[in-house]
Every structure is written in C-alpha cells, then in structure tokens.
Design a protein around this motif. Sequence first.
Motif, PDB file in Angstrom:
ATOM      1  N   PRO A  32       0.817  -1.218   0.000  1.00 26.50           N
ATOM      2  CA  PRO A  32       0.000   0.000   0.000  1.00 26.50           C
ATOM      3  C   PRO A  32       0.850   1.267   0.000  1.00 26.50           C
ATOM      4  O   PRO A  32       1.929   1.324   0.599  1.00 26.50           O
ATOM      5  CB  PRO A  32      -0.808  -0.113   1.302  1.00 26.50           C
ATOM      6  CG  PRO A  32      -0.777  -1.555   1.645  1.00 26.50           C
ATOM      7  CD  PRO A  32       0.544  -2.059   1.176  1.00 26.50           C
ATOM      8  N   LYS A  33       0.352   2.296  -0.663  1.00 27.82           N
ATOM      9  CA  LYS A  33       1.025   3.583  -0.703  1.00 27.82           C
ATOM     10  C   LYS A  33       1.186   4.126   0.720  1.00 27.82           C
ATOM     11  O   LYS A  33       0.265   4.097   1.526  1.00 27.82           O
ATOM     12  CB  LYS A  33       0.205   4.568  -1.536  1.00 27.82           C
ATOM     13  CG  LYS A  33       0.845   5.933  -1.700  1.00 27.82           C
ATOM     14  CD  LYS A  33      -0.025   6.826  -2.575  1.00 27.82           C
ATOM     15  CE  LYS A  33       0.602   8.202  -2.753  1.00 27.82           C
ATOM     16  NZ  LYS A  33      -0.232   9.076  -3.616  1.00 27.82           N
ATOM     17  N   GLY A  34       2.381   4.595   1.018  1.00 31.09           N
ATOM     18  CA  GLY A  34       2.646   5.156   2.339  1.00 31.09           C
ATOM     19  C   GLY A  34       3.071   4.147   3.383  1.00 31.09           C
ATOM     20  O   GLY A  34       3.417   4.527   4.505  1.00 31.09           O
ATOM     21  N   SER A  35       3.065   2.867   3.036  1.00 34.20           N
ATOM     22  CA  SER A  35       3.471   1.836   3.992  1.00 34.20           C
ATOM     23  C   SER A  35       4.905   1.400   3.717  1.00 34.20           C
ATOM     24  O   SER A  35       5.515   1.806   2.729  1.00 34.20           O
ATOM     25  CB  SER A  35       2.530   0.633   3.912  1.00 34.20           C
ATOM     26  OG  SER A  35       2.676  -0.024   2.661  1.00 34.20           O
ATOM     27  N   VAL A  62       6.056  -7.980  24.495  1.00 33.18           N
ATOM     28  CA  VAL A  62       5.156  -8.125  23.358  1.00 33.18           C
ATOM     29  C   VAL A  62       5.835  -7.597  22.091  1.00 33.18           C
ATOM     30  O   VAL A  62       6.403  -6.497  22.095  1.00 33.18           O
ATOM     31  CB  VAL A  62       3.830  -7.374  23.593  1.00 33.18           C
ATOM     32  CG1 VAL A  62       2.943  -7.443  22.344  1.00 33.18           C
ATOM     33  CG2 VAL A  62       3.096  -7.961  24.794  1.00 33.18           C
ATOM     34  N   THR A  63       5.774  -8.405  21.042  1.00 34.60           N
ATOM     35  CA  THR A  63       6.310  -8.014  19.739  1.00 34.60           C
ATOM     36  C   THR A  63       5.215  -8.196  18.696  1.00 34.60           C
ATOM     37  O   THR A  63       4.560  -9.247  18.648  1.00 34.60           O
ATOM     38  CB  THR A  63       7.533  -8.861  19.353  1.00 34.60           C
ATOM     39  OG1 THR A  63       8.505  -8.801  20.400  1.00 34.60           O
ATOM     40  CG2 THR A  63       8.156  -8.350  18.055  1.00 34.60           C
ATOM     41  N   MET A  64       5.016  -7.174  17.871  1.00 36.23           N
ATOM     42  CA  MET A  64       4.022  -7.222  16.802  1.00 36.23           C
ATOM     43  C   MET A  64       4.724  -7.406  15.455  1.00 36.23           C
ATOM     44  O   MET A  64       5.730  -6.742  15.179  1.00 36.23           O
ATOM     45  CB  MET A  64       3.188  -5.944  16.776  1.00 36.23           C
ATOM     46  CG  MET A  64       2.349  -5.709  18.025  1.00 36.23           C
ATOM     47  SD  MET A  64       1.016  -6.905  18.196  1.00 36.23           S
ATOM     48  CE  MET A  64       0.065  -6.593  16.710  1.00 36.23           C
ATOM     49  N   TYR A  65       4.179  -8.294  14.641  1.00 37.17           N
ATOM     50  CA  TYR A  65       4.707  -8.544  13.302  1.00 37.17           C
ATOM     51  C   TYR A  65       3.610  -8.238  12.290  1.00 37.17           C
ATOM     52  O   TYR A  65       2.460  -8.659  12.459  1.00 37.17           O
ATOM     53  CB  TYR A  65       5.145 -10.007  13.147  1.00 37.17           C
ATOM     54  CG  TYR A  65       6.102 -10.474  14.209  1.00 37.17           C
ATOM     55  CD1 TYR A  65       7.478 -10.336  14.042  1.00 37.17           C
ATOM     56  CD2 TYR A  65       5.631 -11.049  15.392  1.00 37.17           C
ATOM     57  CE1 TYR A  65       8.356 -10.770  15.021  1.00 37.17           C
ATOM     58  CE2 TYR A  65       6.506 -11.476  16.370  1.00 37.17           C
ATOM     59  CZ  TYR A  65       7.872 -11.339  16.182  1.00 37.17           C
ATOM     60  OH  TYR A  65       8.738 -11.757  17.162  1.00 37.17           O
ATOM     61  N   SER A  66       3.951  -7.508  11.238  1.00 38.67           N
ATOM     62  CA  SER A  66       2.958  -7.174  10.214  1.00 38.67           C
ATOM     63  C   SER A  66       3.619  -7.150   8.838  1.00 38.67           C
ATOM     64  O   SER A  66       4.810  -6.865   8.701  1.00 38.67           O
ATOM     65  CB  SER A  66       2.301  -5.821  10.507  1.00 38.67           C
ATOM     66  OG  SER A  66       3.260  -4.782  10.486  1.00 38.67           O
ATOM     67  N   TRP A  67       2.812  -7.469   7.833  1.00 36.53           N
ATOM     68  CA  TRP A  67       3.306  -7.512   6.458  1.00 36.53           C
ATOM     69  C   TRP A  67       2.128  -7.216   5.548  1.00 36.53           C
ATOM     70  O   TRP A  67       1.128  -7.941   5.545  1.00 36.53           O
ATOM     71  CB  TRP A  67       3.898  -8.881   6.149  1.00 36.53           C
ATOM     72  CG  TRP A  67       4.730  -8.950   4.905  1.00 36.53           C
ATOM     73  CD1 TRP A  67       4.925  -7.979   3.982  1.00 36.53           C
ATOM     74  CD2 TRP A  67       5.483 -10.083   4.461  1.00 36.53           C
ATOM     75  NE1 TRP A  67       5.759  -8.413   2.979  1.00 36.53           N
ATOM     76  CE2 TRP A  67       6.123  -9.704   3.240  1.00 36.53           C
ATOM     77  CE3 TRP A  67       5.696 -11.359   4.953  1.00 36.53           C
ATOM     78  CZ2 TRP A  67       6.930 -10.572   2.533  1.00 36.53           C
ATOM     79  CZ3 TRP A  67       6.504 -12.228   4.247  1.00 36.53           C
ATOM     80  CH2 TRP A  67       7.122 -11.836   3.051  1.00 36.53           C
ATOM     81  N   GLN A  68       2.225  -6.144   4.768  1.00 37.49           N
ATOM     82  CA  GLN A  68       1.188  -5.767   3.819  1.00 37.49           C
ATOM     83  C   GLN A  68       1.696  -6.043   2.410  1.00 37.49           C
ATOM     84  O   GLN A  68       2.696  -5.463   1.980  1.00 37.49           O
ATOM     85  CB  GLN A  68       0.821  -4.288   3.986  1.00 37.49           C
ATOM     86  CG  GLN A  68       0.330  -3.951   5.392  1.00 37.49           C
ATOM     87  CD  GLN A  68       0.004  -2.480   5.541  1.00 37.49           C
ATOM     88  OE1 GLN A  68      -1.073  -2.022   5.196  1.00 37.49           O
ATOM     89  NE2 GLN A  68       0.958  -1.720   6.066  1.00 37.49           N
ATOM     90  N   VAL A  69       1.009  -6.946   1.722  1.00 39.34           N
ATOM     91  CA  VAL A  69       1.560  -7.422   0.457  1.00 39.34           C
ATOM     92  C   VAL A  69       0.437  -7.884  -0.462  1.00 39.34           C
ATOM     93  O   VAL A  69      -0.663  -8.231  -0.015  1.00 39.34           O
ATOM     94  CB  VAL A  69       2.549  -8.582   0.722  1.00 39.34           C
ATOM     95  CG1 VAL A  69       1.818  -9.810   1.248  1.00 39.34           C
ATOM     96  CG2 VAL A  69       3.368  -8.914  -0.506  1.00 39.34           C
TER      97      VAL A  69
END
Length: 281
Positions: free
Chosen positions: A127-130, A156-163
């Motif tokens: 996504p644009k801006g990510s 706490v660890t957060m994992y994220s991936w936008q694809v």
Amino acid sequence: DIYWRQMGRGVPPSKSAVANITETCAMMAAMSKLDVKTAELNGNTAQYRTSESKPFIEAMGQAFARELFYGDKKKAEEGFTGIAQRYSSLTADNAKNIIDCGATTKSKKVTSIYIVGWGDNVFGLYPKGSKVGLETKDKGAILTNDEFGNEYEAYVTMYSWQVGLMVRDWRYIVRLANIDVDELFNGTGMGSGDLKTGNNILTMLDLALTKIPKSNTGHLAMYMNSDVFAGLNVTAKRCNADVIAINTKSNEFGVQNAWGSYMGVPMRQCDQIVNTEALVK
C-alpha cells in the motif's frame, strides 16, 4: 493497428487495447507474548527474545508463499488471489500458458511447476505510504492477560506484512499443471526417458519457457516443491540430458549457497507448493 506508409501519405489513427485490473493488498499480522520472568531466566533477555522471534518470521514467510500460490479471495476475502487460482482452467483466456502434464484422477500425488517472469508485468504490491516487507514492532514489557483473564507482565512483539500480487500481463506466468509426482521417480509418463514422444517433463519445460515473451526484461524463476526438484534431476539423468546445473556462490557473510537452474533459469524449492493440488481441467 500498424501500417506501412508511403511518402506523402499518412496513416489512420489507432489506439492500444487495454483492460482495467484491480488488485488487492492483504495484511498479515502476528503477536508474540513472552513472559518477562521466562526471558530473565535465560540470562540474556535480548538474545532470547531474538530466538523467539525467528519462528514467527519463518511462519510469516511460509504464509506469504502459501498465499502467493494458492490464495483465493472468493474463499477468504482478507487475502489476495494467488497464481494457481489465476491459472486454473484449460478453457480460460490464459489457457495458452497452462500446460497439462497428464495426471489423472488415479494419480496419488498431483502438483505444478510455476514459471514467473518477475519485472514490470508481474510484481509484488504494497500500500502507498506503507513500508516494504515484514515490519517488526517491539512493544516492550507490558501488562497482558492470560487465557483466564489474569494479568501478567510480558514482552510483546508485533509482526505485520502488507503485500499483494500484480499480474499486469498473464503471458509472463506459465503453469505446468497436473504433474504426477510418482511418474517422475518411477520412469513412466512425464518422467520417462523417451524425449522423442514430446510428452516428457523436460520437453514440457522447454515448451513452457517459449511461452514467456521474448520482450521479458525481468527476472525469470521456476518454482516447485522438493519432490519435483528431486524428480526433475532423476528424469534428467534418466534421459542423459545435461539441462540442470548446480550453481554455488558465497553470500555477503561468506556462507556457501547452492541452487539448481534449468537452461539458465533458477529453480526455487518452495515448501508451500503441495502434492495435493486439484486437477486443472
């Protein structure tokens, strides 16, 4: 439309024929909770937390690979549509780039080889801006709840991936579908040593590579699971065909890596490509 013109004569105007394509970006997420006391018992909290993160990163990578090949927005709208779903019918408009390798309902193991011309016509989306790629956020030690609703302190660890996946031109992907894995090992059907019949997995691979437009300016890669990778090597030796090369190279850390290539195209083993695919008809 293209015209041959003469001196003193013009040409009629024309325009290219294109279609609008809407692709989707999907969000993957995971959360790691590690009891502060457990981390402290290790003696090196930072190192222990890093070791605990590796399985999450590996799982995210496998989840992406699974979606890349088998994602289906009709069944799970929160994901994106993968390659197999896009090349799933021998009567579709893109059927020219689906090669039927002959597996039947009697076949016990059915899979595919996917050839992708990565570049301007096939590429990943974000996504644009990510940010590009997997993002990790360390939330530090915070109060959280256990399964009974009681609070305790945890790292706490957060994992994220936008694809997502963009296929602008379907000609830049070829699927060799309906591969009977057992045939590659027992020397029958697509795994036979007879190259004259034209019904051998090696000749089918040659045919598949010709379907990628010569104007391809990107990077070709061939994806298969470990069984097919091994079966291809067995078939090549059975045919006495010197078409598979093993390449070795050291990475930036000096670690030696090895990978196979077919006619110069890298062969990538992907654990998420299964032997239980539905027959493409």
